[in-house]
Design a protein around this motif. Sequence first.
Motif, short mmCIF file in Angstrom:
data_model
loop_
_atom_site.label_atom_id
_atom_site.label_comp_id
_atom_site.label_asym_id
_atom_site.label_seq_id
_atom_site.Cartn_x
_atom_site.Cartn_y
_atom_site.Cartn_z
N LEU A 215 0.82 -1.21 0.00
CA LEU A 215 0.00 0.00 0.00
C LEU A 215 0.86 1.26 0.00
O LEU A 215 0.47 2.28 -0.56
CB LEU A 215 -0.91 0.01 1.23
N GLY A 216 2.04 1.20 0.62
CA GLY A 216 2.92 2.37 0.65
C GLY A 216 3.37 2.75 -0.75
O GLY A 216 3.36 3.93 -1.11
N ALA A 219 0.40 4.13 -2.71
CA ALA A 219 0.04 5.48 -2.26
C ALA A 219 0.96 6.52 -2.87
O ALA A 219 0.51 7.60 -3.25
CB ALA A 219 0.12 5.55 -0.73
N LEU A 243 -7.57 5.58 0.56
CA LEU A 243 -6.63 5.38 1.67
C LEU A 243 -6.98 6.22 2.90
O LEU A 243 -6.63 5.85 4.02
CB LEU A 243 -5.20 5.67 1.22
N PRO B 268 8.46 4.03 1.54
CA PRO B 268 7.13 4.39 1.08
C PRO B 268 6.13 4.33 2.25
O PRO B 268 6.19 3.41 3.05
CB PRO B 268 6.79 3.32 0.04
N SER B 269 5.28 5.30 2.32
CA SER B 269 4.29 5.32 3.39
C SER B 269 2.92 5.62 2.79
O SER B 269 2.82 6.35 1.81
CB SER B 269 4.65 6.42 4.39
N VAL B 270 1.87 5.06 3.40
CA VAL B 270 0.54 5.31 2.86
C VAL B 270 0.13 6.77 3.03
O VAL B 270 -0.83 7.22 2.44
CB VAL B 270 -0.55 4.42 3.52
N LYS B 271 0.88 7.51 3.85
CA LYS B 271 0.52 8.91 4.08
C LYS B 271 1.05 9.83 2.98
O LYS B 271 0.57 10.95 2.82
CB LYS B 271 1.02 9.37 5.44
#
Lengths: 324, 341
Positions: A215-216, A219, A243, B268-271
Amino acid sequence: MVAVLQVEGLQTWFGTKDAPVRAVDGVSFSVARGEILGLVGESGSGKSITGFSILGLVDPPGRVVGGRVLFQGQELVGAPPETLRRIRGKKIAMIFQDPMMTLNPVLSIETQMVEAVLAHDDTPRAEARARARDALGLVGIPSPEERLGAYPHQFSGGMRQRVAIAIALLHKPDLIIADEPTTALDVTIQSQILFEVRRLADAFGMALVWISHDLGVVASLADRVAVMYAGRIVESGGVDDILDRPAHPYTRGLLDALPATARRGERLRPIPGMAPAPTARPSGCAFRTRCFAAGPDCAAAEPEPTRAGERQWRCFHPLAEAAA
Amino acid sequence: MTPLIEGRGLTRRFTRGLDVAEKLARALGANIREEVVHAVEGVDIAIRQGEVFGLVGESGCGKSTLGRVLAGILPPTDGELLWRGRDVAGLSRADRLEMRLAVQMIFQDPMSSLNPRKRVIDLIGEAPRVHGLVRAGEVDDYVASLMQRVGLDPAYRRRYPHQFSGGQRQRIGIARALAVRPKLIVCDESVSALDVSIQAQVINLFMDLREELDLTYLFISHDLGVVKHISDRVGIMYLGRVVETAGADDFFAAPNHPYTVALLKELPSVKDRRRDFTPIRGEIPSPLDPPPGCAFHPRCPRAMPVCSADLPALKPVAAAHWSACHLNDMPALRPASETAA
């Protein structure tokens, strides 16, 4: 906006007629020019088979049993092999997780790349070679002229993946399908590849389907996200919507399970149980046995897609935050 | 307090000897040397009772080799390994056996560490029976209780590894490690191959077991997100050496070494949405022929002439925070000053 790729109700099944394994069971999505779609899911969700099905790369006993794949308006399901051959590598390219699936270990990079150029274009060999060299330079391989003569084993894993991407770019395709292309790479190398991919997608206006479990990565790269579970897309929409405000409890569960969302030392919140085998999916909504929001109605029927603006989901009990 | 396990100047090299033709060629004057892989070079590491030490780094940095040396699977080429303050090389046979049992390892791929032709009951129960920890008649109950503890149904104890899913197999690997009542568990990428939701289940299991059984972990992973969550202290390796080590909060909030800074930025971050990538250039050099001076200098955005000449020593830069970077010797250029700005 005209979609480059439109997939409608795609079904790819394995196994026998009596006991089919429904790996992909009614998947619909579209990708526009210059758009990056992140196709997310866990192992066995059918995301890779979806990618293979688009290009007609599913081997027997697997077969596309239903649905349509429209590429620039042209139907690819059931298209003659000759038509598909002209599109594959020319208009649609694919990048795999393991670059050695693309590269022949006993041929030099030059031989393989020149062959890929000549497969579709009737150009002089010298010009094909120049195009191969330029493509290597484009993906950030230092001294491409010398590296052309090298063999795949003389490259590191990250460099091999760059070569695979360079081959995908040879014909400036309109669509690239990338199946976990950075999963086996280190963080710094992954970052280099994502940097190049983003730059090239912007420069050429290519559409990109980026298949990943991470997911990272999705995103940081995608414009839109589609989440797959048990052979279906359970939710899709803009990357921020999905997300930040997921509608489907499965998406919420995936996000909550990430170590980054919990504080250090706190217990993580995994999704209970595990994904059902494709031969033993529960009736109704396939996720209901692991779902915190499930009610009795979830077992009775399969949820149909609900549309709300740019996004849609398949759930009888969508989370309230999505509506806000 | 004496650390549970300590390495001083641990070094592990792998040498490929010359074959007959190469020996002949050398005898005739060809310039051929033995190939030496410098997997681990002069690492000082101490793990205290009850803590989780996270060891991170990219492929080929030597973190798995260091884990194997600490677990006693690979003997070090050079340096000292101390178990509870005593040199392992000088231990009696009985004490060494005790240390071997006290340090257990859990691997990334359970399919290559579990014998596919053995049933779960034998995979888990064989070691404690052979070492006399349980009597033959009690093995069945013992295995059942271990399976229950790691979240497996004891009714499955007569099954083979292929009849389980990836997450369940990793639980079998954990139960097998626990069966000999270890003190220290070396987890080598133990959750890396698992899906996010299953990974969270196994991480929770590790944390529960730590409390219940007072375990100490060396947690080796390339995944900084997982390490951040689980570790008390963190060390980062680059080309065979530890370049920075600190308490986990400090490590992630105020990284000192330019390599750590770069790696954390690229995570990598979902934010982060549609973000710009600013990758560090190049790749990790070959451990066959490490660059002189600081091994990171060919890729370092802040490299100076001294970096290619002298090897920087691991020095304290804050409380319980060590880093090996020449910038720390020049107060005006402290690497941390950049991150603080």
